[in-house]
Design a protein around this motif. Structure first.
Motif, short mmCIF file in Angstrom:
data_model
loop_
_atom_site.label_atom_id
_atom_site.label_comp_id
_atom_site.label_asym_id
_atom_site.label_seq_id
_atom_site.Cartn_x
_atom_site.Cartn_y
_atom_site.Cartn_z
N ALA A 50 -36.96 -13.04 -7.15
CA ALA A 50 -38.07 -12.26 -6.61
C ALA A 50 -39.27 -12.54 -7.48
O ALA A 50 -39.24 -12.30 -8.69
CB ALA A 50 -37.73 -10.76 -6.62
N LEU A 51 -40.30 -13.08 -6.86
CA LEU A 51 -41.50 -13.48 -7.60
C LEU A 51 -42.64 -12.52 -7.27
O LEU A 51 -42.98 -12.31 -6.11
CB LEU A 51 -41.89 -14.91 -7.20
N HIS A 52 -43.20 -11.89 -8.31
CA HIS A 52 -44.29 -10.94 -8.14
C HIS A 52 -45.44 -11.37 -9.05
O HIS A 52 -45.28 -11.44 -10.27
CB HIS A 52 -43.82 -9.53 -8.51
N ASN A 53 -46.58 -11.70 -8.44
CA ASN A 53 -47.74 -12.19 -9.20
C ASN A 53 -47.37 -13.37 -10.10
O ASN A 53 -47.83 -13.48 -11.25
CB ASN A 53 -48.35 -11.06 -10.04
N GLY A 54 -46.51 -14.23 -9.57
CA GLY A 54 -46.12 -15.42 -10.31
C GLY A 54 -45.03 -15.23 -11.34
O GLY A 54 -44.63 -16.19 -11.99
N LEU A 89 -34.52 -7.47 -2.55
CA LEU A 89 -33.44 -8.42 -2.67
C LEU A 89 -32.33 -8.15 -1.66
O LEU A 89 -31.77 -9.08 -1.07
CB LEU A 89 -32.87 -8.39 -4.10
N TYR A 90 -32.02 -6.88 -1.45
CA TYR A 90 -30.95 -6.51 -0.51
C TYR A 90 -31.29 -6.97 0.90
O TYR A 90 -30.46 -7.58 1.60
CB TYR A 90 -30.75 -5.00 -0.54
N VAL A 91 -32.51 -6.71 1.35
CA VAL A 91 -32.92 -7.07 2.71
C VAL A 91 -32.97 -8.59 2.88
O VAL A 91 -32.46 -9.13 3.88
CB VAL A 91 -34.28 -6.44 3.05
N GLN A 92 -33.56 -9.28 1.92
CA GLN A 92 -33.67 -10.73 2.03
C GLN A 92 -32.31 -11.41 1.98
O GLN A 92 -32.04 -12.37 2.73
CB GLN A 92 -34.57 -11.28 0.92
N ARG A 93 -31.43 -10.92 1.14
CA ARG A 93 -30.07 -11.48 1.05
C ARG A 93 -29.31 -11.25 2.35
O ARG A 93 -28.62 -12.15 2.85
CB ARG A 93 -29.31 -10.84 -0.12
#
Length: 223
Positions: A50-54, A89-93
């Motif tokens: 999970a990438l947040h602001n790089g 992460l749960y939703v994307q997985r």
């Protein structure tokens, strides 16, 4: 927030993920940096950050076995609070696992996960990230629908030293809530396949698998 696959140890996101993992999990649960080279290049092993602001703020690894119709969540890492990383992460997985089922023409019966037993864990630090505390993680997984398989669980340490890690239960998230047990043969097949990458198996693990092979079913119990 971005959901980015990592498939090489040369990827800077991998280095950031490994550092995050090493700061949270006990050493025996973390595969050494260089030993990731082959596994992370395996197309059947799905590692996403999970990438947040790089910045890498979370990660998950999972796999799907079409022949057994089961998935496995290897780990989920939440690096900080207040960003909704766990839900993201749960939703994307879940979306990606649905894709893998469609592509293989199968329908999953559920997903395995190793789940810490809070009272058995000798260190409660876990990187000082509250969502990663064993008690919090266990309750969240229970809320989602995970149950534990009814046998004393051990697994080989990921540091390749062949130690028996005993502080976890083997959990399972059934696609059908009414499911009350799994065939022992399925559990044995899964464990042998999953840990085929580790050549050093402790006697406790070998004995556990042997005892499971003598049973017909393994009950699913509340966490």
């Amino acid at each position: 927030m971005e959901y980015i696959r990592v498939s090489s140890i040369e990827d800077p996101n991998f280095a950031a993920m490994h550092q995050l993992m090493s700061s949270i999990f006990p050493a025996e649960e973390v595969l050494e940096f260089g030993l990731w080279k082959e596994p992370i290049e395996d197309p059947d092993i799905h590692v996403y950050v999970a990438l947040h602001n790089g910045n890498v703020v979370g990660a998950t690894e999972y796999r799907y076995y079409p022949d057994m119709r089961v998935a496995m969540t290897d780990f989920t890492i939440i690096g900080t609070m207040g960003l909704g990383i766990g839900r993201f992460l749960y939703v994307q997985r879940a979306k990606d696992l649905q894709r893998l089922q469609r592509e293989s023409g199968t329908e999953s019966i559920g997903m395995f996960a190793e789940i810490y037993r809070p009272h058995a864990v000798t260190s409660f630090k876990f990187g000082n990230v509250l969502p990663m505390h064993p008690a919090v993680r266990r309750e969240v997984l229970s809320h989602l629908g995970y149950q534990k398989l009814d046998f004393p669980y051990v697994h080989p340490s990921w540091d390749h030293e062949g130690k028996a890690v005993t502080e976890l239960d083997l959990g399972f998230f059934p696609a059908d809530e009414s499911l009350r047990q799994l065939p022992s043969s399925l559990v044995v097949k899964f464990l042998k396949q999953y840990y085929s990458a580790l050549p050093n198996k402790p006697k406790e693990w070998v004995d556990m698998v042997g005892e499971l092979g003598e049973r017909d079913e393994v009950a699913l119990l509340p966490l």
